[in-house]
Design a protein around this motif. Sequence first.
Motif, PDB file in Angstrom:
ATOM      1  N   MET A 197       0.825  -1.173   0.000  1.00 24.21           N
ATOM      2  CA  MET A 197       0.000   0.000   0.000  1.00 24.21           C
ATOM      3  C   MET A 197       0.881   1.252   0.000  1.00 24.21           C
ATOM      4  SD  MET A 197      -2.835   1.007   2.782  1.00 24.21           S
ATOM      5  CE  MET A 197      -3.835   2.394   2.500  1.00 24.21           C
ATOM      6  N   PRO A 198       0.620   2.181  -0.878  1.00 24.10           N
ATOM      7  CA  PRO A 198       1.442   3.393  -0.951  1.00 24.10           C
ATOM      8  C   PRO A 198       1.293   4.253   0.307  1.00 24.10           C
ATOM      9  CG  PRO A 198       0.013   3.198  -2.869  1.00 24.10           C
ATOM     10  CD  PRO A 198      -0.387   2.136  -1.927  1.00 24.10           C
ATOM     11  N   LYS A 199       2.411   4.861   0.699  1.00 22.80           N
ATOM     12  CA  LYS A 199       2.429   5.760   1.851  1.00 22.80           C
ATOM     13  C   LYS A 199       3.204   7.011   1.476  1.00 22.80           C
ATOM     14  CE  LYS A 199       2.229   2.132   5.279  1.00 22.80           C
ATOM     15  NZ  LYS A 199       2.989   1.363   6.240  1.00 22.80           N
ATOM     16  N   ALA A 200       2.975   8.070   2.229  1.00 18.61           N
ATOM     17  CA  ALA A 200       3.662   9.334   1.988  1.00 18.61           C
ATOM     18  C   ALA A 200       4.929   9.411   2.831  1.00 18.61           C
ATOM     19  CB  ALA A 200       2.743  10.498   2.334  1.00 18.61           C
ATOM     20  N   TYR A 201       5.976   9.923   2.212  1.00 15.65           N
ATOM     21  CA  TYR A 201       7.271  10.112   2.862  1.00 15.65           C
ATOM     22  C   TYR A 201       7.753  11.519   2.559  1.00 15.65           C
ATOM     23  CZ  TYR A 201       7.250   5.088   3.364  1.00 15.65           C
ATOM     24  OH  TYR A 201       6.899   3.807   3.711  1.00 15.65           O
ATOM     25  N   VAL A 202       8.615  12.027   3.402  1.00 14.99           N
ATOM     26  CA  VAL A 202       9.267  13.312   3.167  1.00 14.99           C
ATOM     27  C   VAL A 202      10.764  13.117   3.345  1.00 14.99           C
ATOM     28  CG1 VAL A 202       7.287  14.719   3.842  1.00 14.99           C
ATOM     29  CG2 VAL A 202       8.969  14.061   5.568  1.00 14.99           C
ATOM     30  N   GLY A 203      11.526  14.026   2.771  1.00 14.04           N
ATOM     31  CA  GLY A 203      12.963  13.892   2.895  1.00 14.04           C
ATOM     32  C   GLY A 203      13.704  15.116   2.413  1.00 14.04           C
ATOM     33  N   VAL A 204      15.015  14.970   2.407  1.00 20.65           N
ATOM     34  CA  VAL A 204      15.922  16.032   1.986  1.00 20.65           C
ATOM     35  C   VAL A 204      16.910  15.430   1.000  1.00 20.65           C
ATOM     36  CG1 VAL A 204      17.651  17.698   2.756  1.00 20.65           C
ATOM     37  CG2 VAL A 204      15.705  17.154   4.240  1.00 20.65           C
ATOM     38  N   ALA A 205      17.124  16.139  -0.104  1.00 20.15           N
ATOM     39  CA  ALA A 205      18.062  15.668  -1.127  1.00 20.15           C
ATOM     40  C   ALA A 205      18.989  16.817  -1.532  1.00 20.15           C
ATOM     41  CB  ALA A 205      17.307  15.163  -2.347  1.00 20.15           C
ATOM     42  N   SER A 206      20.149  16.432  -2.058  1.00 22.38           N
ATOM     43  CA  SER A 206      21.114  17.402  -2.582  1.00 22.38           C
ATOM     44  C   SER A 206      21.827  16.762  -3.766  1.00 22.38           C
ATOM     45  CB  SER A 206      22.124  17.788  -1.494  1.00 22.38           C
ATOM     46  OG  SER A 206      22.989  16.700  -1.223  1.00 22.38           O
ATOM     47  N   LYS A 207      22.803  17.455  -4.308  1.00 22.01           N
ATOM     48  CA  LYS A 207      23.588  16.887  -5.414  1.00 22.01           C
ATOM     49  C   LYS A 207      24.339  15.635  -4.984  1.00 22.01           C
ATOM     50  CE  LYS A 207      24.231  21.127  -7.990  1.00 22.01           C
ATOM     51  NZ  LYS A 207      25.167  22.086  -8.555  1.00 22.01           N
ATOM     52  N   GLN A 208      24.599  15.520  -3.693  1.00 30.69           N
ATOM     53  CA  GLN A 208      25.308  14.340  -3.183  1.00 30.69           C
ATOM     54  C   GLN A 208      24.374  13.133  -3.042  1.00 30.69           C
ATOM     55  OE1 GLN A 208      25.756  17.490  -1.626  1.00 30.69           O
ATOM     56  NE2 GLN A 208      27.514  17.714  -2.980  1.00 30.69           N
ATOM     57  N   GLY A 209      23.074  13.356  -3.099  1.00 28.03           N
ATOM     58  CA  GLY A 209      22.112  12.269  -2.996  1.00 28.03           C
ATOM     59  C   GLY A 209      21.091  12.512  -1.903  1.00 28.03           C
TER      60      GLY A 209
ATOM     61  N   ALA B  39      19.615  12.739   1.672  1.00 27.19           N
ATOM     62  CA  ALA B  39      20.181  13.042   2.988  1.00 27.19           C
ATOM     63  C   ALA B  39      19.253  12.606   4.116  1.00 27.19           C
ATOM     64  CB  ALA B  39      20.464  14.541   3.104  1.00 27.19           C
ATOM     65  N   ALA B  40      17.953  12.562   3.857  1.00 25.92           N
ATOM     66  CA  ALA B  40      16.983  12.140   4.869  1.00 25.92           C
ATOM     67  C   ALA B  40      15.763  11.585   4.150  1.00 25.92           C
ATOM     68  CB  ALA B  40      16.586  13.310   5.753  1.00 25.92           C
ATOM     69  N   PHE B  41      15.103  10.605   4.789  1.00 27.73           N
ATOM     70  CA  PHE B  41      13.920   9.966   4.210  1.00 27.73           C
ATOM     71  C   PHE B  41      13.113   9.378   5.362  1.00 27.73           C
ATOM     72  CE2 PHE B  41      11.891   6.201   2.228  1.00 27.73           C
ATOM     73  CZ  PHE B  41      11.152   6.856   1.243  1.00 27.73           C
ATOM     74  N   GLN B  42      11.928   9.941   5.619  1.00 22.67           N
ATOM     75  CA  GLN B  42      11.109   9.545   6.759  1.00 22.67           C
ATOM     76  C   GLN B  42       9.634   9.492   6.369  1.00 22.67           C
ATOM     77  OE1 GLN B  42      12.235   8.838   9.907  1.00 22.67           O
ATOM     78  NE2 GLN B  42      14.313   9.102   9.134  1.00 22.67           N
ATOM     79  N   PRO B  43       8.838   8.703   7.081  1.00 20.68           N
ATOM     80  CA  PRO B  43       7.387   8.757   6.869  1.00 20.68           C
ATOM     81  C   PRO B  43       6.883  10.172   7.142  1.00 20.68           C
ATOM     82  CG  PRO B  43       7.962   6.873   8.228  1.00 20.68           C
ATOM     83  CD  PRO B  43       9.198   7.701   8.092  1.00 20.68           C
ATOM     84  N   GLU B  44       5.892  10.595   6.405  1.00 20.27           N
ATOM     85  CA  GLU B  44       5.353  11.939   6.561  1.00 20.27           C
ATOM     86  C   GLU B  44       4.545  12.048   7.851  1.00 20.27           C
ATOM     87  OE1 GLU B  44       1.972  14.931   5.227  1.00 20.27           O
ATOM     88  OE2 GLU B  44       1.804  12.774   4.991  1.00 20.27           O
ATOM     89  N   ARG B  45       4.970  12.980   8.694  1.00 16.17           N
ATOM     90  CA  ARG B  45       4.270  13.330   9.929  1.00 16.17           C
ATOM     91  C   ARG B  45       4.527  14.822  10.159  1.00 16.17           C
ATOM     92  NH1 ARG B  45       7.626   9.104  11.887  1.00 16.17           N
ATOM     93  NH2 ARG B  45       8.711  10.713  13.073  1.00 16.17           N
ATOM     94  N   ASP B  46       3.819  15.413  11.086  1.00 16.35           N
ATOM     95  CA  ASP B  46       4.026  16.836  11.361  1.00 16.35           C
ATOM     96  C   ASP B  46       5.471  17.140  11.738  1.00 16.35           C
ATOM     97  OD1 ASP B  46       1.396  17.472  10.814  1.00 16.35           O
ATOM     98  OD2 ASP B  46       0.766  17.371  12.907  1.00 16.35           O
ATOM     99  N   ASP B  47       6.070  16.297  12.589  1.00 22.43           N
ATOM    100  CA  ASP B  47       7.443  16.567  13.029  1.00 22.43           C
ATOM    101  C   ASP B  47       8.452  16.378  11.896  1.00 22.43           C
ATOM    102  OD1 ASP B  47       6.884  13.771  13.221  1.00 22.43           O
ATOM    103  OD2 ASP B  47       8.616  13.499  14.535  1.00 22.43           O
ATOM    104  N   THR B  48       8.223  15.417  11.011  1.00 22.70           N
ATOM    105  CA  THR B  48       9.178  15.215   9.913  1.00 22.70           C
ATOM    106  C   THR B  48       9.027  16.304   8.855  1.00 22.70           C
ATOM    107  OG1 THR B  48       7.707  13.613   8.828  1.00 22.70           O
ATOM    108  CG2 THR B  48       9.427  12.731  10.271  1.00 22.70           C
TER     109      THR B  48
END
Length: 90
Positions: free
Chosen positions: A1-13, A15-24
């Motif tokens: 089942m698909p879920k939402a995630y949030v993260g941070v990316a840069s030219k290096q690749g 940097a962060a990948f977490q399930p989507e929540r208010d704190d993330t």
Amino acid sequence: MPKAYVGVASKQGLAAFQPERDDTLSFVSRCSLACADRVGFWAVLGDSDARRVRALLYGGHQREALRLLDRSARELGRILPGDERRIRVH
């Protein structure tokens, strides 16, 4: 089942990948503001794809993790500063 995630990316690749929540969402927004070379994003992925992305990231393969995320995301978008109050992807 698909879920939402949030993260941070840069030219290096990935940097962060977490399930989507208010704190993330807040974390991603702060990271994007603090480092001009980083971009906050949201993505919708299936469970197995998310596990593979996380395994690559935590294994030190940031670029490969970002490539896999790009290929496997069903939806993908950028989070701009201030968006954490408006975005809820479900």
